[in-house]
Design an enzyme around this catalytic site. Structure first.
Site, PDB file in Angstrom:
ATOM      1  N   LYS A  81      10.043  16.596  -7.390  1.00 38.02           N
ATOM      2  CA  LYS A  81       9.410  17.229  -6.586  1.00 38.02           C
ATOM      3  C   LYS A  81       9.854  17.084  -5.726  1.00 38.02           C
ATOM      4  O   LYS A  81       9.847  17.530  -4.668  1.00 38.02           O
ATOM      5  CB  LYS A  81       7.911  16.936  -6.716  1.00 38.02           C
ATOM      6  N   ASN A  82      10.330  15.515  -5.580  1.00 37.05           N
ATOM      7  CA  ASN A  82      11.116  14.879  -3.910  1.00 37.05           C
ATOM      8  C   ASN A  82      12.175  15.170  -3.987  1.00 37.05           C
ATOM      9  O   ASN A  82      12.704  15.145  -2.676  1.00 37.05           O
ATOM     10  CB  ASN A  82      10.500  13.991  -3.978  1.00 37.05           C
ATOM     11  N   CYS A 100      -0.093  12.994   0.821  1.00 35.61           N
ATOM     12  CA  CYS A 100      -1.842  11.937   0.051  1.00 35.61           C
ATOM     13  C   CYS A 100      -2.398  10.528   1.059  1.00 35.61           C
ATOM     14  O   CYS A 100      -1.203  10.512   1.531  1.00 35.61           O
ATOM     15  CB  CYS A 100      -0.945  10.903  -1.184  1.00 35.61           C
ATOM     16  N   ARG A 109       1.222   6.427   7.213  1.00 35.98           N
ATOM     17  CA  ARG A 109       2.352   6.639   6.700  1.00 35.98           C
ATOM     18  C   ARG A 109       3.012   7.312   8.277  1.00 35.98           C
ATOM     19  O   ARG A 109       3.056   8.462   8.387  1.00 35.98           O
ATOM     20  CB  ARG A 109       2.716   7.541   5.605  1.00 35.98           C
ATOM     21  N   ASP A 140       6.286   4.710  -6.936  1.00 37.48           N
ATOM     22  CA  ASP A 140       5.135   6.059  -7.720  1.00 37.48           C
ATOM     23  C   ASP A 140       4.711   5.908  -9.299  1.00 37.48           C
ATOM     24  O   ASP A 140       3.900   6.871  -9.736  1.00 37.48           O
ATOM     25  CB  ASP A 140       6.151   7.105  -7.685  1.00 37.48           C
ATOM     26  N   ARG A 175      -0.261  19.505  -7.014  1.00 33.90           N
ATOM     27  CA  ARG A 175       0.792  19.283  -6.432  1.00 33.90           C
ATOM     28  C   ARG A 175       2.253  18.978  -6.297  1.00 33.90           C
ATOM     29  O   ARG A 175       3.156  19.022  -6.254  1.00 33.90           O
ATOM     30  CB  ARG A 175       0.468  18.041  -5.043  1.00 33.90           C
TER      31      ARG A 175
HETATM   32  C1  EPZ Z   1       8.633   9.298  -0.515  1.00 32.16           C
HETATM   33  O1  EPZ Z   1       7.929   8.698   0.509  1.00 32.16           O
HETATM   34  C2  EPZ Z   1       8.360  10.210  -1.621  1.00 32.16           C
HETATM   35  N1  EPZ Z   1       7.448  11.686  -1.015  1.00 32.16           N
HETATM   36  C3  EPZ Z   1       6.633   9.118  -2.155  1.00 32.16           C
HETATM   37  O2  EPZ Z   1       6.246  10.075  -3.218  1.00 32.16           O
HETATM   38  C4  EPZ Z   1       7.753   8.497  -2.745  1.00 32.16           C
HETATM   39  O3  EPZ Z   1       6.431   7.071  -2.917  1.00 32.16           O
HETATM   40  C5  EPZ Z   1       8.098   7.119  -1.463  1.00 32.16           C
HETATM   41  O4  EPZ Z   1       9.177   8.377  -0.548  1.00 32.16           O
HETATM   42  C6  EPZ Z   1       8.597   6.120  -2.344  1.00 32.16           C
HETATM   43  O5  EPZ Z   1       9.418   6.287  -3.167  1.00 32.16           O
HETATM   44  C7  EPZ Z   1       8.604  12.535  -1.472  1.00 32.16           C
HETATM   45  O6  EPZ Z   1       9.854  12.221  -1.365  1.00 32.16           O
HETATM   46  C8  EPZ Z   1       7.999  13.424  -0.832  1.00 32.16           C
HETATM   47  P1  EPZ Z   1       9.338   6.405   2.504  1.00 32.16           P
HETATM   48  P2  EPZ Z   1       8.524   8.833   1.545  1.00 32.16           P
HETATM   49  O7  EPZ Z   1       9.521   6.430   3.610  1.00 32.16           O
HETATM   50  O8  EPZ Z   1       9.974   9.070   2.332  1.00 32.16           O
HETATM   51  C9  EPZ Z   1       6.971   3.401   5.445  1.00 32.16           C
HETATM   52  C10 EPZ Z   1       5.007  10.813  -4.452  1.00 32.16           C
HETATM   53  O9  EPZ Z   1       3.755  10.374  -5.259  1.00 32.16           O
HETATM   54  N2  EPZ Z   1       7.551   3.972   6.617  1.00 32.16           N
HETATM   55  O10 EPZ Z   1      10.225   5.307   1.904  1.00 32.16           O
HETATM   56  O11 EPZ Z   1       7.369   9.066   2.853  1.00 32.16           O
HETATM   57  C11 EPZ Z   1       6.319   3.877   4.881  1.00 32.16           C
HETATM   58  O12 EPZ Z   1       4.741   3.458   5.996  1.00 32.16           O
HETATM   59  C12 EPZ Z   1       5.010  10.587  -3.002  1.00 32.16           C
HETATM   60  O13 EPZ Z   1       5.915  11.702  -5.006  1.00 32.16           O
HETATM   61  C13 EPZ Z   1       7.847   3.674   8.264  1.00 32.16           C
HETATM   62  O14 EPZ Z   1       7.288   2.438   8.219  1.00 32.16           O
HETATM   63  O15 EPZ Z   1       8.545   7.359   1.656  1.00 32.16           O
HETATM   64  C14 EPZ Z   1       6.015   3.085   3.399  1.00 32.16           C
HETATM   65  O16 EPZ Z   1       5.272   1.930   3.670  1.00 32.16           O
HETATM   66  C15 EPZ Z   1       4.217   9.871  -2.712  1.00 32.16           C
HETATM   67  N3  EPZ Z   1       8.204   4.274   9.263  1.00 32.16           N
HETATM   68  C16 EPZ Z   1       7.512   3.453   3.663  1.00 32.16           C
HETATM   69  O17 EPZ Z   1       8.451   3.348   4.551  1.00 32.16           O
HETATM   70  C17 EPZ Z   1       8.583   5.523   8.600  1.00 32.16           C
HETATM   71  O18 EPZ Z   1       9.066   6.440   9.801  1.00 32.16           O
HETATM   72  C18 EPZ Z   1       7.791   4.105   2.511  1.00 32.16           C
HETATM   73  O19 EPZ Z   1       7.880   5.500   3.108  1.00 32.16           O
HETATM   74  C19 EPZ Z   1       8.806   6.123   7.554  1.00 32.16           C
HETATM   75  C20 EPZ Z   1       8.904   5.517   6.212  1.00 32.16           C
END
Ligand code: EPZ
Length: 422
Positions: free
Chosen positions: A23-24, A117, A122, A307, A399
């Protein structure tokens, strides 16, 4: 109307389940397709609602989209760069990948802030920092809740990510592949899904090096062309089924896995006492184990995936002794604990952590999927519980999991789905 999944627990599971496309990766690959000048095809896409929402956005951009089974063909030849503000945008967070893709292709994009979610705050500050570094001017319309990004031109530069964000790494990659000159992303995320997006872009003619390490180098090119791409298996769906097999399997074969993508989970399950054999691209899980409690700490890849901490927590309720789960990625990702406690679990919450006391017999209850992976945790718990568990807000589960109930029925689960009046 909304749907409820009902599970009668206690049934042992046997047989083989085949894991679908990630999915991701898919939710980033689909927006990336607009960067091609001609038709491009991806195979192995999961049948999940996020894919349908992204396909709707492609059609809003006047792309020709043909979906048959797991095969998605997109022709962006006559696409138009209109603002993305329909309800499809807010259905999922990953719609923000159209920011990088449309900025990269047209140097302009207008898009509503994405949904997805609720896992605590985020932000997308790191994405925007990258776009600005490349030369984009960014404005946010509070009234509309949408971003406008525009650039005279995009010029390659060095971008340091304060946090190894998956989304920011991919989004900056999408904006940089056609920028002028060299872009270097420092402290980049290393998740396998990022490598999959880079593989697609490289086959389209992009010049990318170092993906999978913390430094990615991109040399901008003028044009990107069509190609064919097979999506990697979903390591989170695979991990979820390994946990399910550890919970209720007698002998379950989880097929279409890249074991290296699941090293942290496999190691943790073995530490708990789960017997498994890795056979090529399959993992055979044997039941009948006396599980013992462990400590889990989520990390960026290749550490333990955030996840998977929610479904694993359901299994930890049946492990002897105390387990701790520490979140370093989403500090608020603990809404599943209250739902599991309704089923007889004994989980206490601390700051960005939970303490799971096992083992506690679980009983069926009416529970709510508060988010995608909470839904997965409740399915694991429902399979183990005495009696019937009814899980509402199933749309969260759909989803991210392709027909999980059908796959569980083939393994011997007693699971059904029905509609209720909201
Ligand atoms: C991806 O989310 C995945 N979603 C998430 O999977 C997964 O949990 C996450 O990566 C971590 O592995 C998709 O790929 C669609 P991040 P993403 O940017 O890209 C902070 C699932 O269940 N952050 O690595 O949003 C953020 O708040 C979903 O399949 C900032 O502060 O994850 C978080 O605390 C849930 N500023 C951390 O980094 C930013 O600009 C990780 O976020 C971006 C992120």
């Amino acid at each position: 109307m909304s749907e409820v999944i009902a599970i009668e627990g206690g049934h042992k599971l046997n047989g083989t389940v085949r894991i679908g496309g990630a999915k991701n990766a898919t939710v980033a690959l689909i927006p990336a397709l607009v960067l091609s000048d001609g038709p491009v095809e991806i195979f192995g896409a999961p049948n999940i609602s996020d894919v349908s929402a992204l396909a709707q956005l492609l059609r809003e951009l006047n792309c020709v989209v043909e979906i048959s089974g797991d095969h998605i063909k997109v022709d962006p030849t006559n696409m138009i760069n209109i603002p993305l503000e329909s309800d499809a945008v807010v259905k999922l967070r990953a719609s923000y990948y159209f920011m990088g893709a449309l900025l990269g292709k047209y140097k302009k994009v207008k898009i509503k802030m994405p949904g997805g979610c609720y896992l605590g705050p985020r932000p997308i500050d790191l994405h925007l920092k990258g776009f600005e570094a490349l030369g984009a001017n960014i404005s946010y319309d509070e009234k509309e809740g949408s971003y406008l990004l525009e650039a005279e031109e995009l010029v390659g530069t060095s971008i340091y990510l304060d946090f190894a964000s998956v989304g920011a790494t991919i989004n900056i990659l999408l904006a940089a592949v056609k920028a002028k000159g060299k872009t270097v992303i420092e402290n980049a995320a290393k998740e396998p899904e990022i490598i999959d997006v880079a593989n697609l872009l490289t086959k389209m003619g992009a010049k990318i090096r170092g993906v999978g390490t913390d430094t990615i180098t991109i040399d901008g090119v003028e044009n990107l062309h069509g190609t064919f791409h097979e999506i990697i298996p979903d390591r989170i769906e695979a991990g979820t089924f390994l946990i399910i097999a550890a919970a209720m399997g007698e002998k379950v074969v989880v097929q279409n896995i890249i074991p290296q993508h699941l090293e942290a989970l496999i190691s943790k399950l073995k530490e708990m006492g789960v017997k498994m054999d890795i056979v090529g691209d399959s993992i055979v899980v044997y039941g009948g184990n006396d599980l013992k409690g462990v400590s889990v700490k989520t990390q960026i890849y290749p550490g333990f995936a955030t996840d998977l901490q929610q479904p694993l927590t359901a299994l930890l309720t049946q492990a002897q002794g105390e387990s701790t789960v520490k979140e370093t990625i989403y500090v608020e990702r603990f809404k599943h604990c209250e739902q599991l406690n309704k089923m007889g679990a004994h989980i206490e919450l601390g700051t960005a952590c939970s303490l799971v006391f096992g083992r506690t017999p679980l009983h069926g209850a009416r529970v709510e999927a508060t988010d995608l992976r909470c839904g997965a945790a409740l399915i694991v718990a429902g399979l183990m519980a005495q009696g019937v568990t009814e899980i509402s807000n199933v749309y969260h589960i759909d989803r991210g999991y392709d027909n999980i109930d059908r796959k569980l029925i083939t393994l011997g689960a007693n699971i059904s789905r029905y509609e209720i009046d909201d």
